[in-house]
Motif scaffolding. Structure first.
Motif, short mmCIF file in Angstrom:
data_model
loop_
_atom_site.label_atom_id
_atom_site.label_comp_id
_atom_site.label_asym_id
_atom_site.label_seq_id
_atom_site.Cartn_x
_atom_site.Cartn_y
_atom_site.Cartn_z
N TYR A 1 -9.38 -12.61 -6.94
CA TYR A 1 -7.97 -12.31 -6.70
C TYR A 1 -7.11 -12.49 -7.95
N THR B 1 -5.44 -6.76 -10.19
CA THR B 1 -4.83 -7.41 -9.02
C THR B 1 -3.39 -7.82 -9.32
N TYR C 1 -14.60 -8.60 -7.62
CA TYR C 1 -14.17 -8.42 -6.22
C TYR C 1 -15.34 -7.84 -5.43
N TYR D 1 0.79 -1.24 0.00
CA TYR D 1 0.00 0.00 0.00
C TYR D 1 0.82 1.28 0.00
N SER E 1 -5.25 -14.06 2.43
CA SER E 1 -6.52 -13.45 2.75
C SER E 1 -7.45 -14.58 3.19
N GLY F 1 -13.46 -4.40 6.04
CA GLY F 1 -12.85 -4.83 4.78
C GLY F 1 -12.20 -6.19 4.79
N MET G 1 -1.67 -14.70 -2.50
CA MET G 1 -1.10 -14.08 -3.70
C MET G 1 0.40 -14.39 -3.71
N ILE H 1 -9.43 -2.12 -7.57
CA ILE H 1 -9.86 -3.51 -7.33
C ILE H 1 -11.27 -3.52 -6.73
N GLU I 1 0.80 -12.17 0.06
CA GLU I 1 -0.39 -11.88 0.87
C GLU I 1 -1.21 -13.13 1.09
N PHE J 1 -1.44 -4.73 -8.89
CA PHE J 1 -1.36 -4.44 -7.45
C PHE J 1 -0.24 -5.27 -6.81
N ASN K 1 -5.72 -10.90 6.64
CA ASN K 1 -4.31 -10.89 6.24
C ASN K 1 -3.40 -11.49 7.30
N PHE L 1 -5.67 -0.66 -5.22
CA PHE L 1 -6.66 -1.37 -4.40
C PHE L 1 -8.03 -0.70 -4.52
C1 AVJ Z 1 -7.72 -4.97 1.66
C2 AVJ Z 1 -6.61 -6.79 2.69
C3 AVJ Z 1 -8.96 -6.80 2.51
O1 AVJ Z 1 -7.30 -9.31 1.25
O2 AVJ Z 1 -9.03 -8.97 -0.01
C4 AVJ Z 1 -7.40 -7.36 -2.66
C5 AVJ Z 1 -6.44 -6.87 -0.30
N1 AVJ Z 1 -5.55 -8.31 -2.14
N2 AVJ Z 1 -6.99 -8.11 -3.70
C6 AVJ Z 1 -8.02 -8.58 0.57
C7 AVJ Z 1 -6.48 -7.50 -1.67
C8 AVJ Z 1 -5.87 -8.67 -3.39
C9 AVJ Z 1 -7.70 -7.09 0.48
N3 AVJ Z 1 -7.72 -6.42 1.83
#
Ligand code: AVJ
Length: 322
Positions: free
Chosen positions: A206, A213, A53, A36, A284, A161, A252, A47, A282, A216, A166, A44
């Motif tokens: 994703y 994405t 999403y 970020y 999620s 959110g 990811m 996204i 990442e 990102f 995470n 984001f």
């Molecule tokens: C902002 C952490 C909630 O994990 O869904 C979106 C970040 N990563 N697409 C998530 C995210 C890939 C998102 N968060």
């Protein structure tokens, strides 16, 4: 020269984290918080507009529909702290509902200065709300907010959110337990969690066909180039989204398309990649509804109420510190 003496050998936190994450012998990793920067925060936001999403829209729908009921269940007067406000868009409904009943201080806590600025712009117009942003890590910011509490006031922490996803398990419980320790009995935590859903839907969310994405995710390497002076060739990596069924999380990764080395002089380090190897950037987690109440109980909260979106399985849970 003094500046030189300070910079030599002293890496930024980012450089140090890059070095340690890319030195791991098996699975290389980078902390997701570094996604970020200004470009990542704005990607984001994009996204969150994608049809694939549904997370942000579900979160916002629930907050819009139930803002009044949520506010009715709080002990007033209350001040609001938000962990990771992002653009602040979905927070508007709660703040408007609160503003009708009391003058409210709103404290967004963000490590991204770009997101914090966006949020202050987005919410600056709401009646009876005064905004004081903290560019801090979540718990440091929350300590500041708690220090400003006046006798008789309660605190509402917003953690929306599905950012909680995470964390891995049980770090999510440990994190909420730390939040609980900063709070007093009767304070509230509104927690947004994305729920488990069919695999194709999760993967599409994703790994969108437009490639936002992917951008990102790849921006993390571009950020390392910009801020740590590395020479990552972004074309030698590709975005990957996988579901890990053991942990119940979407992961990811950035997968190396070829065997090669990357120089990272700002971290005094060369990273070697073999073809097909990935950097895990990442996780999620996708929760089961029952899991949220258990998580809350283990962290010292009681799950007071829960609202679930029917269009995109997502839960908003109002937790009260006990
Ligand atoms: C902002 C952490 C909630 O994990 O869904 C979106 C970040 N990563 N697409 C998530 C995210 C890939 C998102 N968060």
């Amino acid at each position: 020269m003094l500046t030189q003496a300070i910079t030599t050998g002293a890496f930024t936190d980012f450089a140090a984290d890059v070095r340690s994450g890319l030195s791991l012998p098996d699975q290389k990793e980078l902390p997701s918080k570094y996604l970020y920067d200004a470009i990542g925060s704005s990607l984001f936001e994009t996204i969150s507009l994608l049809p694939e999403y549904g997370v942000t829209r579900a979160d916002e729908r629930l907050l819009r529909r139930h803002a009044h009921e949520i506010v009715r269940r709080l002990s007033l007067p209350v001040n609001v702290a938000e962990l990771g406000s992002g653009s602040g868009k979905k927070t508007r409904w709660i703040l408007e509902a609160l503003g009708r009943r009391q003058a409210t201080s709103y404290y967004p806590i963000e490590i991204s200065s770009a997101a914090l600025a966006m949020c202050e712009r987005e919410l600056g117009d709401i009646d009876s709300i005064s905004i004081v942003g903290f560019e801090r890590e979540y718990l440091d910011g929350l300590l500041e907010v708690a220090a400003r509490r006046e006798p008789g006031e309660s605190i509402l922490v917003l953690f929306l959110g599905s950012t909680i996803g995470n964390f891995d398990r049980p770090s999510d419980t440990h994190f909420l337990a730390k939040v609980r320790r900063i709070l007093d009995e009767g304070d509230a935590l509104l927690l947004g969690t994305d729920l488990l859903k069919p695999l194709p839907q999760l993967i599409a969310a994703y790994d969108d066909p437009l490639g936002v994405t992917a951008a990102f995710n790849l921006n993390l390497l571009a950020r390392i180039n910009r801020e740590v002076g590395a020479d990552f060739d972004l074309r030698r990596f590709e975005h990957q989204a996988r579901f890990n069924s053991e942990t119940g999380s979407i992961e990811m990764h950035l997968r190396a398309r070829a065997t090669h080395d990357v120089n990272i002089p700002g971290a005094d380090f060369v990273a070697s990649f073999t073809e097909g190897e990935t950097i895990w950037t990442e996780s999620s987690h996708k929760y089961l509804v029952e899991e949220v109440a258990l998580l809350a109980n283990h962290a010292g909260f009681k799950c007071e109420a829960q609202w679930i979106d029917s269009e995109w399985p997502f839960a908003e849970s109002l937790l009260i510190a006990n």
